[in-house]
Write a protein that holds these residues in place. Structure first.
Motif, PDB file in Angstrom:
ATOM      1  N   GLY A 183       4.486 -18.529 -54.572  1.00  0.00           N
ATOM      2  CA  GLY A 183       5.289 -18.222 -55.752  1.00  0.00           C
ATOM      3  C   GLY A 183       6.769 -18.190 -55.431  1.00  0.00           C
ATOM      4  O   GLY A 183       7.586 -18.743 -56.173  1.00  0.00           O
ATOM      5  N   ALA A 184       7.121 -17.551 -54.315  1.00  0.00           N
ATOM      6  CA  ALA A 184       8.532 -17.498 -53.912  1.00  0.00           C
ATOM      7  C   ALA A 184       9.062 -18.898 -53.629  1.00  0.00           C
ATOM      8  O   ALA A 184      10.199 -19.234 -54.012  1.00  0.00           O
ATOM      9  N   LYS A 185       8.246 -19.742 -52.995  1.00  0.00           N
ATOM     10  CA  LYS A 185       8.663 -21.121 -52.721  1.00  0.00           C
ATOM     11  C   LYS A 185       8.830 -21.911 -54.016  1.00  0.00           C
ATOM     12  O   LYS A 185       9.792 -22.676 -54.170  1.00  0.00           O
ATOM     13  N   SER A 186       7.895 -21.733 -54.938  1.00  0.00           N
ATOM     14  CA  SER A 186       7.979 -22.441 -56.216  1.00  0.00           C
ATOM     15  C   SER A 186       9.228 -22.022 -56.989  1.00  0.00           C
ATOM     16  O   SER A 186       9.921 -22.868 -57.569  1.00  0.00           O
ATOM     17  N   ILE A 187       9.523 -20.737 -56.991  1.00  0.00           N
ATOM     18  CA  ILE A 187      10.697 -20.257 -57.718  1.00  0.00           C
ATOM     19  C   ILE A 187      11.972 -20.804 -57.084  1.00  0.00           C
ATOM     20  O   ILE A 187      12.884 -21.246 -57.790  1.00  0.00           O
TER      21      ILE A 187
ATOM     22  N   HIS B  63       4.426 -26.279 -62.490  1.00  0.00           N
ATOM     23  CA  HIS B  63       2.987 -26.466 -62.711  1.00  0.00           C
ATOM     24  C   HIS B  63       2.174 -25.615 -61.727  1.00  0.00           C
ATOM     25  O   HIS B  63       1.208 -24.951 -62.117  1.00  0.00           O
ATOM     26  N   THR B  64       2.581 -25.619 -60.475  1.00  0.00           N
ATOM     27  CA  THR B  64       1.892 -24.831 -59.448  1.00  0.00           C
ATOM     28  C   THR B  64       1.972 -23.347 -59.767  1.00  0.00           C
ATOM     29  O   THR B  64       0.961 -22.633 -59.725  1.00  0.00           O
ATOM     30  N   LEU B  65       3.160 -22.866 -60.099  1.00  0.00           N
ATOM     31  CA  LEU B  65       3.357 -21.453 -60.413  1.00  0.00           C
ATOM     32  C   LEU B  65       2.559 -21.053 -61.646  1.00  0.00           C
ATOM     33  O   LEU B  65       1.985 -19.962 -61.687  1.00  0.00           O
TER      34      LEU B  65
END
Length: 146
Positions: free
Chosen positions: A36-40, A60-62
């Motif tokens: 989540g942190a990487k996606s953000i 999409h992943t998050l």
């Protein structure tokens, strides 16, 4: 439904996921925290670069990972980012209209993870207990023998 109206966490879905994952739950929740942190970060970077195409995959992943844990507000925000970014790619426009959602994404993730961690922590007492007595027992007064 606008993301502001979505529950921060749907606890019945969270409990269902916890039950389904069993012993792997805490490990998978840790993966969600990291991913989540990487996606953000990827969403923020893509937005700063005004790159709508680069917004789609991390959003999409998050969206999917958040929904798995019942984090519906976060999932709805990610879905809005994904859908608007897809439209922007098709129409060759910049994703400027997403600024409020992108700015609110990290605080929502932080608040959501705090709630999920609090509930998932095996050391957190599920029933309030006070020193020396059960919480549902009326206090006798400090230092008084009864």
């Amino acid at each position: 439904m606008p993301h502001q109206d979505a529950d921060l966490v749907n606890w019945s879905d969270f409990a269902r996921t916890r039950g389904e994952l069993g012993a792997a739950f805490l490990r998978i929740l840790g993966y969600f925290r990291e991913d989540g942190a990487k996606s953000i970060s990827a969403i923020e970077d893509a937005f700063r670069a005004r790159n709508a195409a680069a917004l789609v995959t991390p959003a999409h992943t998050l969206k999917g990972e958040s929904a798995q844990f019942g984090a519906y507000r976060l999932s709805a925000m990610a879905e809005e980012i994904e859908m608007v970014a897809r439209r922007c790619v098709e129409t060759r426009e910049g994703p400027d209209e997403l600024i409020e959602t992108v700015v609110a994404l990290r605080p929502c993730f932080t608040e959501t993870m705090a709630l999920l961690d609090r509930d998932a922590n095996p050391l957190v007492a599920r029933r309030p207990v006070t020193f020396g007595r059960r919480a549902d027992t009326p206090p006798q007064g400090f230092g008084r023998a009864v």
